[in-house]
Design a protein around this motif. Structure first.
Motif, PDB file in Angstrom:
ATOM      1  N   ASN A  47       0.825  -1.222   0.000  1.00  0.00           N
ATOM      2  CA  ASN A  47       0.000   0.000   0.000  1.00  0.00           C
ATOM      3  C   ASN A  47       0.853   1.264   0.000  1.00  0.00           C
ATOM      4  O   ASN A  47       0.562   2.235   0.707  1.00  0.00           O
ATOM      5  CB  ASN A  47      -0.936   0.026   1.220  1.00  0.00           C
ATOM      6  CG  ASN A  47      -2.039  -1.017   1.120  1.00  0.00           C
ATOM      7  OD1 ASN A  47      -2.229  -1.605   0.059  1.00  0.00           O
ATOM      8  ND2 ASN A  47      -2.734  -1.240   2.211  1.00  0.00           N
TER       9      ASN A  47
ATOM     10  N   ASP B 130      -4.095  -5.999  -5.736  1.00  0.00           N
ATOM     11  CA  ASP B 130      -4.623  -5.452  -4.485  1.00  0.00           C
ATOM     12  C   ASP B 130      -5.302  -6.635  -3.807  1.00  0.00           C
ATOM     13  O   ASP B 130      -6.304  -7.151  -4.298  1.00  0.00           O
ATOM     14  CB  ASP B 130      -5.619  -4.331  -4.780  1.00  0.00           C
ATOM     15  CG  ASP B 130      -6.056  -3.613  -3.508  1.00  0.00           C
ATOM     16  OD1 ASP B 130      -5.472  -3.885  -2.443  1.00  0.00           O
ATOM     17  OD2 ASP B 130      -6.987  -2.790  -3.588  1.00  0.00           O
TER      18      ASP B 130
ATOM     19  N   ARG C  41      -2.150   1.240  -3.219  1.00  0.00           N
ATOM     20  CA  ARG C  41      -3.042   0.078  -3.150  1.00  0.00           C
ATOM     21  C   ARG C  41      -2.331  -1.251  -3.373  1.00  0.00           C
ATOM     22  O   ARG C  41      -2.781  -2.293  -2.882  1.00  0.00           O
ATOM     23  CB  ARG C  41      -4.143   0.214  -4.202  1.00  0.00           C
ATOM     24  CG  ARG C  41      -5.343   0.995  -3.734  1.00  0.00           C
ATOM     25  CD  ARG C  41      -6.447   1.013  -4.772  1.00  0.00           C
ATOM     26  NE  ARG C  41      -7.009  -0.315  -5.037  1.00  0.00           N
ATOM     27  CZ  ARG C  41      -7.997  -0.535  -5.917  1.00  0.00           C
ATOM     28  NH1 ARG C  41      -8.507   0.477  -6.583  1.00  0.00           N
ATOM     29  NH2 ARG C  41      -8.458  -1.745  -6.119  1.00  0.00           N
ATOM     30  N   PHE C  42      -1.260  -1.263  -4.122  1.00  0.00           N
ATOM     31  CA  PHE C  42      -0.661  -2.536  -4.517  1.00  0.00           C
ATOM     32  C   PHE C  42      -0.089  -3.293  -3.317  1.00  0.00           C
ATOM     33  O   PHE C  42       0.639  -2.733  -2.481  1.00  0.00           O
ATOM     34  CB  PHE C  42       0.450  -2.314  -5.541  1.00  0.00           C
ATOM     35  CG  PHE C  42      -0.023  -1.711  -6.838  1.00  0.00           C
ATOM     36  CD1 PHE C  42      -1.351  -1.844  -7.249  1.00  0.00           C
ATOM     37  CD2 PHE C  42       0.863  -1.013  -7.636  1.00  0.00           C
ATOM     38  CE1 PHE C  42      -1.786  -1.275  -8.440  1.00  0.00           C
ATOM     39  CE2 PHE C  42       0.432  -0.443  -8.824  1.00  0.00           C
ATOM     40  CZ  PHE C  42      -0.891  -0.577  -9.234  1.00  0.00           C
ATOM     41  N   ASP C  43      -0.421  -4.582  -3.255  1.00  0.00           N
ATOM     42  CA  ASP C  43       0.107  -5.459  -2.214  1.00  0.00           C
ATOM     43  C   ASP C  43       1.144  -6.441  -2.752  1.00  0.00           C
ATOM     44  O   ASP C  43       1.993  -6.924  -2.001  1.00  0.00           O
ATOM     45  CB  ASP C  43      -1.046  -6.253  -1.582  1.00  0.00           C
ATOM     46  CG  ASP C  43      -2.102  -5.341  -0.997  1.00  0.00           C
ATOM     47  OD1 ASP C  43      -1.737  -4.471  -0.189  1.00  0.00           O
ATOM     48  OD2 ASP C  43      -3.277  -5.473  -1.370  1.00  0.00           O
TER      49      ASP C  43
HETATM   50 CA   LIG Z   1      -3.764  -2.913  -0.948  1.00  0.00          CA
END
Ligand SMILES: [Ca+2]
Length: 179
Positions: free
Chosen positions: A128, A147, A172-174
């Protein structure tokens, strides 16, 4: 830590050798960038197996590194003895890499991936957190960004760059499937 220790030993030895001829305080050392040092130290403390490989770069895992911005480029150049990435590499991203930045417009800390596999960003303290990226890999590869378990974004190589604020993907990216 090994590198730091070696540097200290070297500095101590040099100081001893020069102590007769050079007055105390006359040695020129690169000014310490405390923000940079904090970022490096925090990374070393939080990512198991992390290793500092230059003044502003920490190797996180095989094919994964993080690069921090530096205020005094001259000092870095001198301190790394020419092995650091070119100055321009900070704003760009070396060919063959997927690079992601913590801020928009490719600014702030940068995480670099060169191995073709799926990476959990949380393992590197980058969950995130990504706000811009440059997919500088070569060939017909496609990068997927997740995400949670869902692939929410993708980008092909080579050299595509994007800010993530305007498309709802900021912080947002996990995880990322590098290629
Ligand atoms: Ca995320």
């Amino acid at each position: 830590m090994r590198i730091v220790k070696a540097a200290l030993v070297g500095a101590a030895a040099t100081a001893a050798l020069l102590s007769v001829a050079v007055p105390a305080g006359a040695q020129s050392a690169a000014p310490v960038d405390s923000t940079l040092e904090q970022q490096v130290q925090q990374t070393l403390d939080t990512v198991k197996g992390a290793e500092r490989i230059s003044v502003n770069t920490v190797r996180l895992a095989e094919g994964v590194s993080v690069t921090f911005p530096v205020k005094d480029r001259k000092a870095v150049k001198a301190a790394t003895n020419g092995v650091a990435p070119r100055v321009d590499d900070w704003f760009g991203c070396s060919v063959g890499y997927l690079c992601m930045w913590e801020h928009v417009e490719m600014s702030g800390a940068r995480i670099n991936f060169t191995n073709c596999r799926t990476e959990n960003l949380w393992a590197y303290g980058w969950g995130n957190r990504v706000s811009s990226y440059s997919n500088n890999q070569t060939g017909s590869v496609y990068t997927l960004f997740y995400d949670g378990d869902t692939a929410v974004w993708g980008e092909e190589a080579t050299g595509y760059r994007r800010n993530l604020v305007d498309n709802g993907m900021n912080d947002r990216f996990d995880a990322v499937k590098v290629c």
